[in-house]
Design a protein around this motif. Sequence first.
Motif, PDB file in Angstrom:
ATOM      1  N   ALA A 120      -1.624  -5.363   6.393  1.00  0.00           N
ATOM      2  CA  ALA A 120      -0.469  -6.212   6.087  1.00  0.00           C
ATOM      3  C   ALA A 120       0.844  -5.453   6.017  1.00  0.00           C
ATOM      4  O   ALA A 120       1.897  -6.062   5.834  1.00  0.00           O
ATOM      5  CB  ALA A 120      -0.720  -6.968   4.788  1.00  0.00           C
ATOM      6  N   ARG A 121       0.777  -4.133   6.085  1.00  0.00           N
ATOM      7  CA  ARG A 121       2.021  -3.353   6.043  1.00  0.00           C
ATOM      8  C   ARG A 121       2.327  -2.710   7.399  1.00  0.00           C
ATOM      9  O   ARG A 121       3.200  -1.843   7.490  1.00  0.00           O
ATOM     10  CB  ARG A 121       1.914  -2.263   4.974  1.00  0.00           C
ATOM     11  N   GLY A 122       1.611  -3.085   8.443  1.00  0.00           N
ATOM     12  CA  GLY A 122       1.804  -2.488   9.765  1.00  0.00           C
ATOM     13  C   GLY A 122       2.887  -3.193  10.561  1.00  0.00           C
ATOM     14  O   GLY A 122       3.537  -4.136  10.083  1.00  0.00           O
ATOM     15  N   SER A 148       1.035   2.073   1.112  1.00  0.00           N
ATOM     16  CA  SER A 148       1.936   1.475   0.130  1.00  0.00           C
ATOM     17  C   SER A 148       3.345   1.247   0.662  1.00  0.00           C
ATOM     18  O   SER A 148       4.169   0.669  -0.032  1.00  0.00           O
ATOM     19  CB  SER A 148       2.008   2.380  -1.108  1.00  0.00           C
ATOM     20  N   THR A 149       3.627   1.716   1.886  1.00  0.00           N
ATOM     21  CA  THR A 149       4.975   1.523   2.439  1.00  0.00           C
ATOM     22  C   THR A 149       5.351   0.044   2.355  1.00  0.00           C
ATOM     23  O   THR A 149       4.612  -0.805   2.854  1.00  0.00           O
ATOM     24  CB  THR A 149       4.997   1.879   3.942  1.00  0.00           C
ATOM     25  N   GLY A 205      -4.617   5.057  -4.516  1.00  0.00           N
ATOM     26  CA  GLY A 205      -4.213   3.848  -5.236  1.00  0.00           C
ATOM     27  C   GLY A 205      -4.146   2.624  -4.343  1.00  0.00           C
ATOM     28  O   GLY A 205      -3.918   1.516  -4.819  1.00  0.00           O
ATOM     29  N   CYS A 206      -4.307   2.798  -3.050  1.00  0.00           N
ATOM     30  CA  CYS A 206      -4.217   1.652  -2.143  1.00  0.00           C
ATOM     31  C   CYS A 206      -5.597   1.244  -1.673  1.00  0.00           C
ATOM     32  O   CYS A 206      -5.743   0.635  -0.616  1.00  0.00           O
ATOM     33  CB  CYS A 206      -3.356   2.004  -0.937  1.00  0.00           C
ATOM     34  N   LEU A 207      -6.598   1.645  -2.395  1.00  0.00           N
ATOM     35  CA  LEU A 207      -7.948   1.424  -1.927  1.00  0.00           C
ATOM     36  C   LEU A 207      -8.777   0.808  -3.040  1.00  0.00           C
ATOM     37  O   LEU A 207      -8.714   1.225  -4.185  1.00  0.00           O
ATOM     38  CB  LEU A 207      -8.540   2.783  -1.547  1.00  0.00           C
TER      39      LEU A 207
END
Lengths: 407, 407, 407, 407
Positions: free
Chosen positions: D12-14, D68-69, D123-125
Amino acid sequence: MTPRTGLWLVGARGGIAATVAVGLAALKQGAAATTGLVTEGPRLGPLVERLDPIRWDSLVLGGHDIRSTPLAEAARLLENQNGALPHGSAAAYADELAEADRRIRPGVAFRSGPAIERLTEAGCLHEAATPRAAIDQIRADLEAFAADNSLDRVVVVFLGSTEPPVDTASLPARWEELGKTLSDSAGCPLRASSLYAIAAIEAGMPFVNFTPSLGSDCEAIDELARQRAVCHAGRDGKTGETLLKTVLAPMFAERNLEVMSWVGHNIFGNRDGEVLDDPEHKATKVHSKDAVLPPILGYAPQTLVSIESIRSLGDWKTAWDHVHFRGFMGVPMTLQLTWQGCDSALAAPLVLDLARLIDLAQRHGEAGVVRPLAGFFKSPMGASTSDFGAQSRELVDWVASLNGAAS
Amino acid sequence: MTPRTGLWLVGARGGIAATVAVGLAALKQGAAATTGLVTEGPRLGPLVERLDPIRWDSLVLGGHDIRSTPLAEAARLLENQNGALPHGSAAAYADELAEADRRIRPGVAFRSGPAIERLTEAGCLHEAATPRAAIDQIRADLEAFAADNSLDRVVVVFLGSTEPPVDTASLPARWEELGKTLSDSAGCPLRASSLYAIAAIEAGMPFVNFTPSLGSDCEAIDELARQRAVCHAGRDGKTGETLLKTVLAPMFAERNLEVMSWVGHNIFGNRDGEVLDDPEHKATKVHSKDAVLPPILGYAPQTLVSIESIRSLGDWKTAWDHVHFRGFMGVPMTLQLTWQGCDSALAAPLVLDLARLIDLAQRHGEAGVVRPLAGFFKSPMGASTSDFGAQSRELVDWVASLNGAAS
Amino acid sequence: MTPRTGLWLVGARGGIAATVAVGLAALKQGAAATTGLVTEGPRLGPLVERLDPIRWDSLVLGGHDIRSTPLAEAARLLENQNGALPHGSAAAYADELAEADRRIRPGVAFRSGPAIERLTEAGCLHEAATPRAAIDQIRADLEAFAADNSLDRVVVVFLGSTEPPVDTASLPARWEELGKTLSDSAGCPLRASSLYAIAAIEAGMPFVNFTPSLGSDCEAIDELARQRAVCHAGRDGKTGETLLKTVLAPMFAERNLEVMSWVGHNIFGNRDGEVLDDPEHKATKVHSKDAVLPPILGYAPQTLVSIESIRSLGDWKTAWDHVHFRGFMGVPMTLQLTWQGCDSALAAPLVLDLARLIDLAQRHGEAGVVRPLAGFFKSPMGASTSDFGAQSRELVDWVASLNGAAS
Amino acid sequence: MTPRTGLWLVGARGGIAATVAVGLAALKQGAAATTGLVTEGPRLGPLVERLDPIRWDSLVLGGHDIRSTPLAEAARLLENQNGALPHGSAAAYADELAEADRRIRPGVAFRSGPAIERLTEAGCLHEAATPRAAIDQIRADLEAFAADNSLDRVVVVFLGSTEPPVDTASLPARWEELGKTLSDSAGCPLRASSLYAIAAIEAGMPFVNFTPSLGSDCEAIDELARQRAVCHAGRDGKTGETLLKTVLAPMFAERNLEVMSWVGHNIFGNRDGEVLDDPEHKATKVHSKDAVLPPILGYAPQTLVSIESIRSLGDWKTAWDHVHFRGFMGVPMTLQLTWQGCDSALAAPLVLDLARLIDLAQRHGEAGVVRPLAGFFKSPMGASTSDFGAQSRELVDWVASLNGAAS
C-alpha cells in the motif's frame, strides 16, 4: 621484387577468416571494391600507399584451428546467413579456399574454457605435454609456413573464440618469471591465446590479438616482444556497438551533457554467440565492451552490456543502445541506437588493415605495443585515449611520421 | 570592477529566451548545475575561466520580439510541456522574468515570410518606412539598453523564427552597394534577420545568428563587420539531429564504409514547428540540415530531411535517422537513431556559451567571422570542416591561443 | 478433374508479379514452404482446404503490363536487392518465368498520371480511341487467355502503379450513366484501373484491386458487378505499416489510452517508390494509409504519413512509427516501431490467397463486394471495421459459413 | 443508498498504490479524466455503467505494507521521476493521502525472498508464529477495516514485490491438505502472497493478484474460493511489453508469418526494478513474460526476456523488442518496438478496473477464478487464449451477459 608476406590466422576456419579468404581472393581478381578497408580509404590510403604496404596479391593465407570444417563450408554458411557474403562467393573462389585450407594446421586449446573445449574436434588439436611444448609446436608450424611458401615476412592474427578471463594479478611482471611457468601445465596461469602470442614473438613475427582474450596483453609478454624487437597489438577488434560508443561519448563530453545511464543490448547468432552464451566466456567480452565510457566522460555512469545468442540472426549483430542523459536545468533526454551490422564483414577488412599496419611498424624498426593502432580495438593496450576521433588522428599522424622517416 | 555585460535576444519571448532567462536566474542563485554549458565543461571550462569571461551574475537580459506574451507565460508553457523546464521555475523566478520582460522592445518583421507575419501582434512592431529606418530604430534600442543599464558591453543573439530563403545570388558582394538598397523597401533583398545584424554591427556589438535565416551570412555584411572591427558568428545552432550527423559521419569516413543513404525525420511541436510547417520557411531549415554530409564523406549519398509539426510533442524534438551503408564485399548494413531531446534546453546554454565566446573574441581584437565557433552551428560561416570532433579541437585550440596571447 | 484456373495480373512484370511467378513455380515443385499464405495457415487453412480451393499446380499465370522488361529480369532484380527472393530463384525457374512472360499482353495507360506515363514503353500499350475501346481490348485479351489455356475460370488482380486520385464526387452513382461516358475520352472521369475492373466484370471474371487506385471502388461499377453476378474486392493490400496500425490501434481503444499523435514515416526504393515520389500519385497512397485510425479509436488524433523513395533500400520497406499517447492522470507515453519488411514477399502470397478466396466466393454464388476480405486491404470497400483482429474473425467466420453451405 | 466499498492494497505504500490514491482523489474531485480506465472506456463503459459498479467517490482505501514511508512521500517521488504523476499532485491531495496512510497496517513477509526481506523495516511486520497465525492476523486487519469504515464490501488487491518462484509440483491439490501445512512454518510451501489470498478468501472478500507471485494460483486455494463462494483473479498485470506481445503475435499467426525469434529487453528503475535485480526474484517475472507466445503462435520460437534495473529511469519502463520473422519464400524480416511507458500510470487504473469488475462478479454470484478478466494479466489463471483481441471480446461478452442476467 615484391616481398611475399604470409598472414597466419588463429581461428582459420571461422567466419572472419572465411571472409578474409574470400575477400582477398576477390581483391586479387579485382572483383571487390576496397570498401571497409581503412588503409584504402580517403584519409589513410594515400599515406599508406607511399610506404609500399603488403600487396593483396602477394599475401598468402594460413592458420591454426581446432575444427575441421572446410573454409568453403564456412563461406557457404556466411552466404546463406542473410548475405554476409555475396551469393556465389564460395563457388567462385573454391580453388583459393581449398588452397588456404591445405595450409591450416591443428590448433591448441590450453585452458580455453568449457565452451571452446566442447567445439574442439578430435584430431584438430596439437597434443602437447606442457605449455612450452605447445608454443614450440606452434612456432614450428609458423616457421614451416614461411619456409614452405618462401615468405619474406609473416603476420599472426589471433581470431580464436573468447576465453574465460585470466586473473591478471596472478601474472608475473617479468618475462623471466612467466617463462619459467611454461614447463608446468598446472602452474602456468596463461591460456591458449597467450601461447600463440609467445610463439609468434619468439619466431620474430608481429602478433595481433583481435579478440577479448588475454593474448599478449601482459607486461611480461610485452617485455619479451621488446627484447625480441617484435611488434604486437590488440585487444578485441572494435567493429560495431563499442565503436559507436567511442564515437558518440565524446559528443556528450564536449557538450557537457551528463550521461546518467548507457545500456547496450547485443544479440547475434554465429559461433561467437554460442561461445559467449557460456557465462565464463561472456565475462571477458562484457568487460571489454563496458570499460570504454569512463575515460571519455571523466565519470562513470551506470552502464549495462548484455550479449545474447539468438540463432536466427546468424552473423548479424544487432545492438540496441539506450543513452539517458541530462541537459541544462537537469532536463532528462534520450538517445537510442539500433545497429544492424554483419560481424565478419566488419571485422575481416580490419584484419587485413592490421596486418598491413603492424607489418609497416615492424619494418620501420618499432617494437612492443604499437600504440597508434588503438582505434582498432575495444581494449587497446597502452592507449592514451578511448575517443575514436582522437584515435583516428593519432593513426594518421603516425603513418604520416613513418612517411617522414621514409623520405 | 566586473564589467557589466548585456545579452540582447531577438526573439526574446520565445522558448529558448525563456530558458535562458530562467537558467540565468537559477545560475545566479546557485540553484542550477552548469550541465549543458560548454564553457563550464571539463575541456573548455578551465581555459575559458582564465580569460575572465562574462560572469553569469553580471549579465543583463533584454531583447526584441514581435509578440507580447510575457516571458513568465513562455516559461510556464515549457514547464508544462513534458518538463522542458523544472516544475516551479516560472514561479520561483517570477521577479527576474518580469524584470527581463520590461527590457523587451517591439521587433521588426521586414519580409519575414507569411508564417511569421501571422504571428506578429499589433503594437509589437516597429513601424519603419525603410530598412534603414528599421536598422536605426533597432540600433537606438540597443544603445538605450546599454545606457539605461550602464552596460560596458552588449552581445546580440538572433533567435527569431526561420525566414524564407534569400536568393543569395541577388546580393551585392560589397557593403557599399548593399547599403544603398536599404533606403528602398522594394529594392532591398534582405529580410529582418539581416537588418538586426547590420544594426548590431553598426552599434559595435558582436552578433550571433542562432537560426537558419540569413542574418550576417553574406559577404557585404561581413565586410561591414571587418570595417567596424566587430565580431559575428552563425548560422543555425547545432543542437540535435544535425549534431549527431556531424559526430557519426566521420566514423563512416574513417572506416571507409560507404553511406548509401541517410534519412532524417524530425517531429516536434513548439512555435518553431508551426512556422516550419509553412513550406516557404521550411526550405531554409531543410537546406541547413541537409548539407553537412558531403564535406565529411567526400561524396554525396542520397539524403532526405523532413521536419513536421506534431503538436503533442511540444518542445520535444524527436528525430529518427536511418543510415544505410555498405561494408566489405558490398554487404549492406543499417544504423538507426532515435533522438528525444528538448530543444530549448539544448539551445539555451549554447546561447550563453556563444555570448561568452564572441565577447572574448571581440575583447581580443578579432573582427569578422569568428571561425573557431563553427562547431556550434549547422551551417557555419567560413568553416574548414563539418566534423564535430575536429571542430571541437579547433575551439579548444583557439581558446588556448587566446590564453597564450593573454599571458 | 481439377478445374484449370487462370490468374491474370495487371502489372505482370513488376516485383509482386515476379514473386508470385517464382513462388508459384516453387510451390508446384514443393520447393517452397507455405509461409506467408493465409489460406495455408493454421487458422484458415483447414477450413479452406475442405472447399476444394484453387490448387497451386493447376494455376496458370498471365497478365498485362506497360513495360517490356522480362519477368526473369524482375526476378533477378529482387534476388539482388538484399535477398527479396532466394538466390538462384530466377535461374531455377527460368522456364516457368519465360512461359508466363509469353502470356503477358500490352497494357492500357488511360489517364494514369505523369509518373506512370513516363515509365510506359513504346509498343507496350494498347492504342485505343476511347475508354470503351480499351475495355473491349482488355476483355478480348482476358478471353483469349482463357480460351488459349483451356481455363475453366480466371481471376483478375490489379497490381498496377498507383494512379492520381479520382474526384469521386464527379462519378455518377448508376452504371447506366457511367457507362455512357466510356465512349468519350475527354468526358470519362475514370482512369485505367477502373477500365480493367469493368473489362473483368464484363467478362464475368472476379476482380481484385490490390492498389490504392480507384479500380472498382465506386457505386456504379459495383452495380455492374451485382448485375453480372461477379465478385470484386479491394482496395490497397495491407501488408506492412498500415497492418501494424490496425493491429495496435485497437489496444489503445480497449485500454482507453488516448492517442495524441501517430506519425508514420515510410522509406523504400522499388518502382512503386519512384512512382509515389510524384506528388500527384502520392496523394492517393497517403490517403489510403492515413484513414484507418479514426474508425478504430473513435476520434481523430493528429496523424502524419510520409512516403519517400530511397533507392538503396530497393524492395525493403522500412517504416518508423511514433505513437504519442496519454494514460491515467494525463501522463504522456510513447511507442515506436521500426518495420523492415520486403514488400513483394509480403504482398505476393496475399495475391494468391485473394485469388483463392474470391474464386471461392464466386463459386458459392456471391456477387458484388466480398466484404469478409476486408482484412486484406488498407481501404476495404464496404468494411464494417478497421480492426485487424475483428477482420480476421469475420474472414474465418465467412469461410466457415461457406463450409456450412457446402456441407 | 450507495454501498460503501473498500479497496485493500497489499503493497500500500508503493508506486502503484500511490498512483491509485492520487488518482482516486482526483477522480472524486473531478480533477482527472478517466483516461486509462477500461471500465470508463468507449467499449466497456456503457455496459459497466448499467450494472451499478463501484463509484469512485464511495471507495475507501486501506492496505498492508512492510515499509513505513508515507504515501505522500511515494507520490512526491513519482512526481519528480519524469512526471509519473502531474506536478503538484502530492501537495494537492495531501489530506487524502494522509487519511489513506492511517489505514495502512504492518504487512507479512513470509518466505518472501532476500530482496524483499532487505526492504522490510522494523515495526512494519506482523510477527506471527505460523502461516496460520499470519493469515488470521491479516484477516483481522481486513475485518477491522470493514468494520471501522462501515464498508459493505471489500476487494483485496495484491501489489507486493515479486517473490521467488514456488515449486508448484510440491503443492497439494486439495485444500484440506494444503490447509494442514499452515500450522507448520517449516513445512508450508507457500509464500506471503498466498497467505494474503487465503486470508481474503476466508474473510469472503474477492482477491486479485496483480503480480507474478503465486498468490491464489493453485488448485487448492481455488477449491477454497469455490467452497466459500469467493471470486479471485490474477496473475501479473499486463501493462506494457507483454501487452504488446499479445497484441502483435496474433498478427503473425493470422498472416502465417513464421516468428523465428522474439527478444525483449526491459529496463526501468523503480523499487520493482531493484527487487527484480535479485536473480531469485527475477526468475518469477521472466517466466511470466516469456510464456505468452507459444499458445498464440502454435509453436515456440526462440525467446529471450531480460529485465534490468537502471536507476535513472525511475518509473519509466523502457522496453526494446526485436522480432525476427520469415515470410513467403523464407525471406527474413524484422519488427522492432520501443515502449516508453510509465509503469504506475499504466497499472493504477487497471487496479481500479479490476476492483470494479471482480466486485461485479462477486455480486452476480460467481465464485472461483473469474476467467473473463484474463486480458488484464500476463499469466491469466484458467485462460482460454493469450490473444489480447480475443480476451477483450470475452470481457465485453461477459459484462454484456451480466447485463442480460441483470435485466
